[in-house]
Design an enzyme around this catalytic site. Structure first.
Site, PDB file in Angstrom:
ATOM      1  N   VAL A  12     -46.573  29.658  14.244  1.00 51.37           N
ATOM      2  CA  VAL A  12     -45.719  29.981  13.096  1.00 51.37           C
ATOM      3  C   VAL A  12     -46.445  30.594  11.777  1.00 51.37           C
ATOM      4  O   VAL A  12     -46.094  31.460  11.189  1.00 51.37           O
ATOM      5  CB  VAL A  12     -45.342  28.428  12.808  1.00 51.37           C
ATOM      6  CG1 VAL A  12     -44.196  28.615  11.324  1.00 51.37           C
ATOM      7  CG2 VAL A  12     -44.519  27.711  13.777  1.00 51.37           C
ATOM      8  N   LYS A 100     -42.085  18.737  11.281  1.00 52.53           N
ATOM      9  CA  LYS A 100     -40.969  17.912  11.137  1.00 52.53           C
ATOM     10  C   LYS A 100     -41.663  16.241  11.360  1.00 52.53           C
ATOM     11  O   LYS A 100     -41.066  15.417  10.962  1.00 52.53           O
ATOM     12  CB  LYS A 100     -39.985  17.959  12.326  1.00 52.53           C
ATOM     13  CG  LYS A 100     -40.454  17.971  13.751  1.00 52.53           C
ATOM     14  CD  LYS A 100     -40.139  19.025  14.536  1.00 52.53           C
ATOM     15  CE  LYS A 100     -41.096  19.234  15.637  1.00 52.53           C
ATOM     16  NZ  LYS A 100     -41.251  20.623  16.216  1.00 52.53           N
ATOM     17  N   ASP A 196     -39.110  14.758  19.488  1.00 59.20           N
ATOM     18  CA  ASP A 196     -38.733  15.862  18.738  1.00 59.20           C
ATOM     19  C   ASP A 196     -37.502  15.545  18.048  1.00 59.20           C
ATOM     20  O   ASP A 196     -37.149  15.810  16.899  1.00 59.20           O
ATOM     21  CB  ASP A 196     -39.059  17.202  19.583  1.00 59.20           C
ATOM     22  CG  ASP A 196     -38.918  18.332  18.520  1.00 59.20           C
ATOM     23  OD1 ASP A 196     -39.715  18.753  17.786  1.00 59.20           O
ATOM     24  OD2 ASP A 196     -37.968  18.701  18.896  1.00 59.20           O
ATOM     25  N   LYS A 200     -36.119  15.276  14.181  1.00 60.85           N
ATOM     26  CA  LYS A 200     -35.158  16.258  13.371  1.00 60.85           C
ATOM     27  C   LYS A 200     -33.781  15.538  12.900  1.00 60.85           C
ATOM     28  O   LYS A 200     -33.504  15.610  11.843  1.00 60.85           O
ATOM     29  CB  LYS A 200     -34.932  17.183  14.388  1.00 60.85           C
ATOM     30  CG  LYS A 200     -35.975  18.210  14.653  1.00 60.85           C
ATOM     31  CD  LYS A 200     -35.823  19.046  15.807  1.00 60.85           C
ATOM     32  CE  LYS A 200     -37.060  20.126  15.939  1.00 60.85           C
ATOM     33  NZ  LYS A 200     -36.923  20.699  17.253  1.00 60.85           N
TER      34      LYS A 200
END
Ligand code: HSE
Length: 411
Positions: A12, A100, A196, A200
């Site tokens: 990223v 996150k 995950d 979120k």
């Protein structure tokens, strides 16, 4: 010229540098001034990469440089990300993150610190990758009481479920394939166990309720128990299985859950396949609105991070007021939630097992697979989760019934 520091030069981080460079004209125009990446922090060296010229191994170089107004945290995890982000905000620097785990664990506190310091803590890329969802929830859907958010929020598991359905493969085989393609990590637990996704939906539910929804409180099931045989039944029904994250809001009551769900073609999220994500939001005035796109990947995720940088630069020294309070949002007992399930039942005596299903659950749809003996599946009526589970235990103890092989909630 706005000076930026990027913490972490992984997928990223390098994407953020690339987006700022490739789209410098549009980004400068939207931000109101050009952006310059002044530092990249990483422990590694990158010989031959132009980033080497702006590389630092010491976070204090960034913290101590008053020219840096925006810090981009794309390291992942909470250590040392939490400390770096907190110190940056306290120093009056806005922070944009895709992390996150950090937002779900420390979001309330970091939002408060940002407000106290007149800067912004922005995290568009933390949910849904490149899909705009945080900004619409915070700044667009402001006229509604949000009643429900249901999402497919994990690309890896959506890819695996799609592949199992399309190619008739077993779970272990699609996991290997997802790992070979770089979607699933070598330790795939965070994706396949639903952790995950859980973080979120905790973030989205916190925005929707205005209070802190702790990810630890959300009942979470992943996809590890879904087999090819489950998929065969669901395909025979003309349906599919998706890993759903749901938060339902009703006054003070909030139910949240992560679990696989059987969905029919009429469900707006049923077409969300492969690595894509989709998020369905219901507002009391707006009705249904859907968000769809690339939930992961270098450039889509970086695009969302850079959109936050643009917001931060455009709103220097102005806190945008995006926050939820540090009050805990209590979640309702999941056992009181209304649910129907697809049940796979092994039998010792088919006639007795069918009779037991009819006695316990009334006239249900029975699904049988060609060439499969010793089991069938049925769809229960809607009960509360608690009472349905009790009824299933009773069913399992009935003469002629073998065992419940698996259950999947109907979406
Ligand atoms: N592992 C995540 C996914 C990455 O597969 O969706 C994006 O958060």
């Amino acid at each position: 010229m706005a000076k930026i520091a990027v913490l972490g030069y992984g997928t990223v981080g390098s994407g953020v540098v690339e987006v700022i460079k490739t789209n410098s004209a549009v980004v400068s125009k939207k931000a109101g001034e050009p952006l310059e990446v002044k530092y990249v922090l990483d422990l590694r060296e990158f010989p031959g990469d132009p980033v080497q010229d702006i590389l630092t191994h010491d976070f204090n170089d960034i913290l101590g440089d008053d020219e840096v107004s925006v810090v981009v945290e794309v390291m992942g995890g909470t250590k040392p990300a939490y400390e770096f982000v907190k110190k940056s905000l306290e120093k009056g620097k806005s922070v944009c993150t895709s992390n996150k785990a950090l937002v779900a664990a420390h979001g309330s506190e970091l939002l408060r610190i940002a407000k106290e310091n007149g800067v912004n803590f922005l995290f568009e890329a933390s949910v849904g990758g490149g899909i705009p969802i945080i900004r619409p929830l915070n700044r667009s859907i402001t006229s509604d009481n949000i009643q429900e958010i249901t999402g497919i929020l994990n690309g890896t598991t959506n890819y695996m479920l799609t592949k199992m359905a399309d190619e008739g493969l077993e779970y272990d085989d699609v996991l290997k394939d997802a790992q070979a393609r770089g979607y699933a990590e070598r330790d795939p637990s965070a994706d396949v166990e639903g952790w995950d996704t859980c973080r979120k939906i905790a973030i989205l539910a916190s925005i929707a309720t205005g209070k802190e929804v702790s990810f630890e409180d959300i009942p979470t099931e992943g996809i590890t128990k879904i087999s090819k045989r489950d998929m065969d039944y669901v395909k025979k029904m003309g349906m599919s299985i998706k890993l759903f994250a749901t938060a339902k809001l009703d006054g003070d009551k909030v139910w949240a859950r992560v679990a696989p769900a059987v969905v029919g073609k009429e469900h707006p999220l049923s077409f969300v396949s492969d690595v894509f994500n989709g998020i369905l939001v219901k507002g009391d005035m707006l009705g249904d609105v859907m968000f769809y796109g690339a939930g992961a990947g270098k450039l889509p995720t970086a695009s969302a991070v850079v959109s936050d940088i643009v917001d931060a630069v455009r709103n220097k020294n102005v806190n945008l007021g995006l926050s939820w309070s540090e009050d805990k949002q209590k979640l309702s007992d999941i056992n009181t939630m209304q649910v129907s399930k697809l049940v796979r039942l092994a039998y010792n005596d088919k006639a007795k097992a069918l009779f037991a299903v009819k006695t316990g659950f009334g006239d249900c749809d029975i699904i049988e697979l060609d060439n499969v003996k010793g089991e069938f599946a049925f769809v229960t009526p809607v009960y509360t989760e608690g009472s349905l589970n009790k009824k299933l235990v009773e069913l399992e103890n009935t003469d002629g019934v073998g065992e419940i092989i698996n259950t999947v909630r109907m979406g």
